[in-house]
Design an enzyme around this catalytic site. Structure first.
Site, short mmCIF file in Angstrom:
data_model
loop_
_atom_site.label_atom_id
_atom_site.label_comp_id
_atom_site.label_asym_id
_atom_site.label_seq_id
_atom_site.Cartn_x
_atom_site.Cartn_y
_atom_site.Cartn_z
N LYS A 1 -1.15 -0.69 20.45
CA LYS A 1 -2.60 -0.85 20.61
C LYS A 1 -3.01 -0.88 22.09
CE LYS A 1 -3.93 -3.19 16.37
NZ LYS A 1 -4.72 -4.29 15.83
N ASP B 1 -11.49 -3.18 14.61
CA ASP B 1 -11.17 -4.54 14.14
C ASP B 1 -12.39 -5.45 14.23
OD1 ASP B 1 -8.60 -4.32 13.26
OD2 ASP B 1 -7.66 -4.92 15.16
N GLY C 1 -3.90 -14.05 20.56
CA GLY C 1 -3.28 -12.72 20.68
C GLY C 1 -4.33 -11.62 20.55
P1 NAP Z 1 -0.45 -11.33 18.13
O1 NAP Z 1 -1.17 -10.49 19.12
O2 NAP Z 1 1.02 -11.37 18.12
O3 NAP Z 1 -0.99 -12.83 18.32
C1 NAP Z 1 -0.52 -13.90 17.54
C2 NAP Z 1 -1.01 -15.22 18.09
O4 NAP Z 1 -0.53 -16.23 17.22
C3 NAP Z 1 -0.50 -15.55 19.50
O5 NAP Z 1 -1.49 -16.23 20.20
C4 NAP Z 1 0.68 -16.48 19.20
O6 NAP Z 1 0.92 -17.42 20.20
C5 NAP Z 1 0.17 -17.22 17.98
N1 NAP Z 1 1.26 -17.77 17.20
C6 NAP Z 1 2.26 -17.10 16.60
N2 NAP Z 1 3.06 -17.98 15.96
C7 NAP Z 1 2.57 -19.23 16.20
C8 NAP Z 1 2.97 -20.54 15.83
N3 NAP Z 1 4.03 -20.74 15.06
N4 NAP Z 1 2.23 -21.58 16.25
C9 NAP Z 1 1.14 -21.39 17.02
N5 NAP Z 1 0.71 -20.17 17.41
C10 NAP Z 1 1.41 -19.11 16.99
O7 NAP Z 1 -0.88 -10.95 16.64
P2 NAP Z 1 -2.27 -10.37 16.13
O8 NAP Z 1 -2.26 -8.90 16.20
O9 NAP Z 1 -3.38 -11.11 16.78
O10 NAP Z 1 -2.19 -10.74 14.58
C11 NAP Z 1 -2.23 -12.09 14.13
C12 NAP Z 1 -2.30 -12.11 12.60
O11 NAP Z 1 -3.50 -11.50 12.17
C13 NAP Z 1 -1.17 -11.33 11.91
O12 NAP Z 1 -0.78 -12.02 10.76
C14 NAP Z 1 -1.83 -10.03 11.55
O13 NAP Z 1 -1.22 -9.43 10.40
C15 NAP Z 1 -3.23 -10.49 11.23
N6 NAP Z 1 -4.20 -9.41 11.41
C16 NAP Z 1 -4.94 -9.06 10.34
C17 NAP Z 1 -5.88 -8.08 10.44
C18 NAP Z 1 -6.69 -7.74 9.25
O14 NAP Z 1 -7.30 -6.67 9.24
N7 NAP Z 1 -6.75 -8.58 8.25
C19 NAP Z 1 -6.10 -7.43 11.67
C20 NAP Z 1 -5.34 -7.81 12.78
C21 NAP Z 1 -4.39 -8.82 12.62
P3 NAP Z 1 1.77 -17.02 21.52
O15 NAP Z 1 0.86 -16.10 22.29
O16 NAP Z 1 1.98 -18.34 22.17
O17 NAP Z 1 3.01 -16.37 21.03
#
Ligand code: NAP
Length: 481
Positions: free
Chosen positions: A276, A312, A338
């Site tokens: 991305k 998004d 994130g």
């Molecule tokens: P990302 O960029 O990897 O960000 C994830 C965030 O969650 C980071 O801030 C990370 O913290 C935090 N995190 C991960 N594990 C954690 C834990 N155990 N405790 C506390 N914080 C934690 O991922 P993303 O792209 O934003 O996606 C996040 C979620 O949203 C995923 O499940 C994805 O499938 C979902 N999503 C859904 C859609 C939809 O259309 N429904 C669209 C986009 C994303 P750190 O930075 O400290 O690692």
């Protein structure tokens, strides 16, 4: 079809639905019996007895293998597979190939990569006059399929052929077989070599309707095998009767995708982790919102150039709009800092919400909060401190379905929106509903962002419910595995 016994092989053969031709793999059958394998067949067959030296399971002698193949020819098998290496090393295999040429599939496999001499190999294979020349190579990158595309002119002029790139990265050679001039494609359950089940090939990819003119779209990421996008977009293309197909595109890197997309004329792509940001940095033509997010999730080809966009943000807002949620003045707590948290913060901030970002890294939280003129808050947020809680972390996602980012005691009234869509009903959503909160699951956003992509590419909105039904079906398939 492979099986441990001849009787099993016959059963597997007769259970095949939708195929024009069934390959019977005699190697690996303990009581190998050509007569038994062919008896009572209702569909044309290719008889193959692959030796261990060509990636098969046959451990007997070459004499024994030759006898089995000769017997298959004698019994009228529609096709018999002879390895090019066997024909070039053993005169008896070469004789079998020449005498029964109208029924021979002369095959060559490279499980390591695309051999440097692939052109010379193809030319040599054509010398035998076999009915079909089959070249299978290993694709380590999407763009390896382009090497096979180069062979198409060489194989024209009467020589029927099948060109396959094994592995997930070779999917184009299996689904777009017509672009490779292939006489047929191979379907099956051998995922390690990138095979696709016949029913998926026929129903999801609409294999029989694909021509050289069929428009190509896909999702680029790594990995992408779990993606819901092919099911959603292909269902929408089918529902509207559009001549287009959408593939999972597991690119090794950005260059790999761009080379593939150029070579195959990809018209549009969904972009997922980890591309991305790298693709956003490569694409010059984007809109203001996408630039503020600093990442894109959609590409569109226009006038030999790529346009980038991030759907998004709109995808996130759509389910809130449908529920008439008033965002102006709403206290919104975002969990995570994130990629998705950035889109969500911008969406909420630009609609007047008062945003607090909660993350285990306070600096990251503050950076994301600044996109919405908000601030960083404690992790996890306190009871009663929010009207809208949005989970932008993967906590609770398959396979960690027992986890939740916020303890049940901290859930009061308000609306909880979980971006996680696998499973559709997370522990967070269940506990929020039990505490009296309204809930929105991630599937609604997933569908809304995909619908926006589809409309941008085609100019047509997918019929309501089609993408949702396809994603739900794919998710239940997933959970029943
Ligand atoms: P990302 O960029 O990897 O960000 C994830 C965030 O969650 C980071 O801030 C990370 O913290 C935090 N995190 C991960 N594990 C954690 C834990 N155990 N405790 C506390 N914080 C934690 O991922 P993303 O792209 O934003 O996606 C996040 C979620 O949203 C995923 O499940 C994805 O499938 C979902 N999503 C859904 C859609 C939809 O259309 N429904 C669209 C986009 C994303 P750190 O930075 O400290 O690692």
């Amino acid at each position: 079809m492979t099986a441990p016994t001849t009787a099993d092989l016959r059963r597997a053969r007769d259970a095949v639905r939708g195929a024009d031709l069934v390959e019977l793999r005699l190697d690996g059958v303990q009581d190998v019996d050509v007569d038994g394998a062919l008896e009572g067949r209702r569909c044309p067959v290719v008889v193959t007895c692959r030796p261990a030296w060509e990636g098969g399971a046959f451990a007997g002698s070459e004499e024994e293998r030759l006898r089995l193949l000769q017997r298959a020819v004698h019994l009228g098998a529609d096709y018999v597979d002879v390895e090019w290496l066997a024909a070039s090393r053993h005169p008896a295999f070469a004789d079998l190939t020449r005498w029964s040429s109208d029924r021979i599939v002369l095959s060559s496999h490279d499980f390591e990569g695309v051999p440097a001499d692939v052109h010379a190999r193809a030319r040599d294979m054509c010398r035998y006059g076999a009915a079909v020349v089959k070249l299978a190579v290993r694709a380590g990158r999407l763009s390896d399929s382009l090497r096979l595309l180069e062979l198409v002119p060489l194989l024209q002029g009467g020589q029927r052929s099948v060109l396959i790139a094994m592995g997930e990265a070779g999917i184009a050679t299996r689904v777009l077989a017509c672009r490779f001039g292939s006489a047929w494609t191979y379907a099956g359950a051998a995922r390690s070599i990138g095979q696709i089940d016949a029913d998926v090939l026929l129903s999801q990819y609409r294999y029989r309707t694909i021509t050289r003119e069929t428009a190509l779209y896909g999702v680029v990421g790594l990995p992408v095998a779990h993606s819901m996008s092919p099911a959603m977009h292909n269902a929408a293309f089918a529902a509207l009767g559009l001549d287009a197909v959408y593939l999972p595109l597991p690119a090794a890197d950005v260059e790999d995708f761009l080379a593939f997309a150029e070579g195959f004329g990809v018209r549009g792509a969904s972009v997922t982790i980890p591309y991305k940001v790298p693709l956003f940095e490569r694409v010059r033509r984007t809109d203001d919102i996408t630039r503020r997010i600093g990442a894109l999730n959609t590409l569109k080809r226009e006038s030999d150039d790529w346009l980038g966009r991030n759907t998004d943000l709109d995808g996130f807002l759509q389910p809130l709009r449908e529920r008439h949620v008033v965002l102006a003045g709403c206290r919104a707590s975002i969990l995570g800092a994130g990629g998705s948290a950035r889109s969500v913060a911008l969406a909420l901030g630009s609609n007047g919400a008062r945003v607090t970002v909660h993350a285990r890294d306070a600096d990251k939280a503050a950076r994301v909060a600044s996109l919405a003129d908000g601030h960083a808050g404690e992790w996890p947020p306190r009871l009663g401190s929010w009207d809208l809680l949005v989970n932008c972390t993967p906590i609770g996602m398959h396979p960690h379905v027992g986890q939740t980012p916020v303890p049940a005691e901290a859930l009061g009234t308000g609306l909880v929106y979980d971006l996680v869509y696998n499973p559709p009903q997370t522990r967070l959503l269940r506990e929020a509903a039990a505490a009296g909160c309204g809930t929105i699951g991630g599937l609604d956003m997933l569908v809304a962002q995909a619908e926006a992509q589809f409309e941008w590419w085609t100019g047509v909105r997918p019929p309501a419910g089609v993408m949702h039904a396809a994603a739900s079906a794919r998710l239940s398939e997933w959970s029943s595995r």
